[in-house]
Design a protein around this motif. Structure first.
Motif, PDB file in Angstrom:
ATOM      1  N   SER A  41      -8.107  19.003  23.950  1.00 17.75           N
ATOM      2  CA  SER A  41      -7.915  20.451  23.876  1.00 17.75           C
ATOM      3  C   SER A  41      -6.424  20.775  23.903  1.00 17.75           C
ATOM      4  O   SER A  41      -5.588  19.928  24.251  1.00 17.75           O
ATOM      5  N   ARG A  42      -6.088  21.979  23.554  1.00 15.82           N
ATOM      6  CA  ARG A  42      -4.674  22.363  23.499  1.00 15.82           C
ATOM      7  C   ARG A  42      -4.006  22.303  24.868  1.00 15.82           C
ATOM      8  O   ARG A  42      -2.820  22.042  24.976  1.00 15.82           O
ATOM      9  N   LYS A  43      -4.767  22.534  25.916  1.00 13.73           N
ATOM     10  CA  LYS A  43      -4.193  22.540  27.264  1.00 13.73           C
ATOM     11  C   LYS A  43      -3.949  21.128  27.784  1.00 13.73           C
ATOM     12  O   LYS A  43      -3.114  20.924  28.649  1.00 13.73           O
ATOM     13  N   ASN A  44      -4.671  20.142  27.249  1.00 12.68           N
ATOM     14  CA  ASN A  44      -4.569  18.769  27.751  1.00 12.68           C
ATOM     15  C   ASN A  44      -3.628  17.893  26.927  1.00 12.68           C
ATOM     16  O   ASN A  44      -3.447  16.730  27.264  1.00 12.68           O
ATOM     17  N   ARG A  45      -3.069  18.413  25.872  1.00 12.83           N
ATOM     18  CA  ARG A  45      -2.188  17.609  25.018  1.00 12.83           C
ATOM     19  C   ARG A  45      -0.833  17.409  25.671  1.00 12.83           C
ATOM     20  O   ARG A  45      -0.329  18.257  26.399  1.00 12.83           O
ATOM     21  N   SER A  46      -0.241  16.267  25.367  1.00 10.74           N
ATOM     22  CA  SER A  46       1.083  15.942  25.888  1.00 10.74           C
ATOM     23  C   SER A  46       2.059  15.821  24.716  1.00 10.74           C
ATOM     24  O   SER A  46       1.846  15.032  23.797  1.00 10.74           O
ATOM     25  N   LEU A  47       3.118  16.628  24.766  1.00 11.48           N
ATOM     26  CA  LEU A  47       4.105  16.606  23.690  1.00 11.48           C
ATOM     27  C   LEU A  47       4.792  15.244  23.612  1.00 11.48           C
ATOM     28  O   LEU A  47       5.052  14.734  22.521  1.00 11.48           O
ATOM     29  N   GLY A  48       5.063  14.642  24.754  1.00 15.02           N
ATOM     30  CA  GLY A  48       5.707  13.327  24.770  1.00 15.02           C
ATOM     31  C   GLY A  48       4.856  12.267  24.104  1.00 15.02           C
ATOM     32  O   GLY A  48       5.356  11.435  23.337  1.00 15.02           O
ATOM     33  N   LYS A  49       3.558  12.281  24.393  1.00 18.51           N
ATOM     34  CA  LYS A  49       2.660  11.298  23.779  1.00 18.51           C
ATOM     35  C   LYS A  49       2.555  11.531  22.273  1.00 18.51           C
ATOM     36  O   LYS A  49       2.532  10.586  21.491  1.00 18.51           O
ATOM     37  N   GLU A  50       2.498  12.793  21.873  1.00 21.35           N
ATOM     38  CA  GLU A  50       2.426  13.107  20.440  1.00 21.35           C
ATOM     39  C   GLU A  50       3.685  12.637  19.716  1.00 21.35           C
ATOM     40  O   GLU A  50       3.595  12.038  18.639  1.00 21.35           O
ATOM     41  N   LEU A  51       4.842  12.912  20.291  1.00 23.01           N
ATOM     42  CA  LEU A  51       6.102  12.516  19.652  1.00 23.01           C
ATOM     43  C   LEU A  51       6.257  10.996  19.617  1.00 23.01           C
ATOM     44  O   LEU A  51       6.717  10.442  18.607  1.00 23.01           O
ATOM     45  N   ALA A  52       5.879  10.338  20.698  1.00 26.75           N
ATOM     46  CA  ALA A  52       5.997   8.879  20.737  1.00 26.75           C
ATOM     47  C   ALA A  52       5.067   8.227  19.723  1.00 26.75           C
ATOM     48  O   ALA A  52       5.466   7.318  18.980  1.00 26.75           O
TER      49      ALA A  52
END
Length: 76
Positions: A41-52
């Motif tokens: 869900s949008r609330k559980n996403r991590s920007l760091g994990k997405e970028l990595a």
């Protein structure tokens, strides 16, 4: 003194193999990224994990594309 010709540190015979492996790894990581994006869900996403994840996939797909071009004879 004569100049030495520029030579690749990787043997030319390995270009197709490296291309297949790096493109496969890049596509698998891309698939993991898309699965992560669609299942969390949008609330559980991590920007760091997405970028990595996207950065690692981009590096593998970039090197895979480079070796594919080199294996087909397009020297960039």
């Amino acid at each position: 003194m004569a100049a030495k010709p520029i030579a690749s540190p990787i043997p030319v015979a390995l270009y197709p193999t490296l291309s297949v492996f790096t493109l496969t790894i890049g596509l698998v990581i891309t698939a993991i990224f898309f699965i992560y994006e669609t299942t969390s869900s949008r609330k559980n996403r991590s920007l760091g994990k997405e970028l990595a994840t996207s950065a690692v996939a981009s590096v593998f797909l970039g090197f895979g594309s480079l070796f594919l071009l080199l294996a087909s004879g397009v020297y960039v």
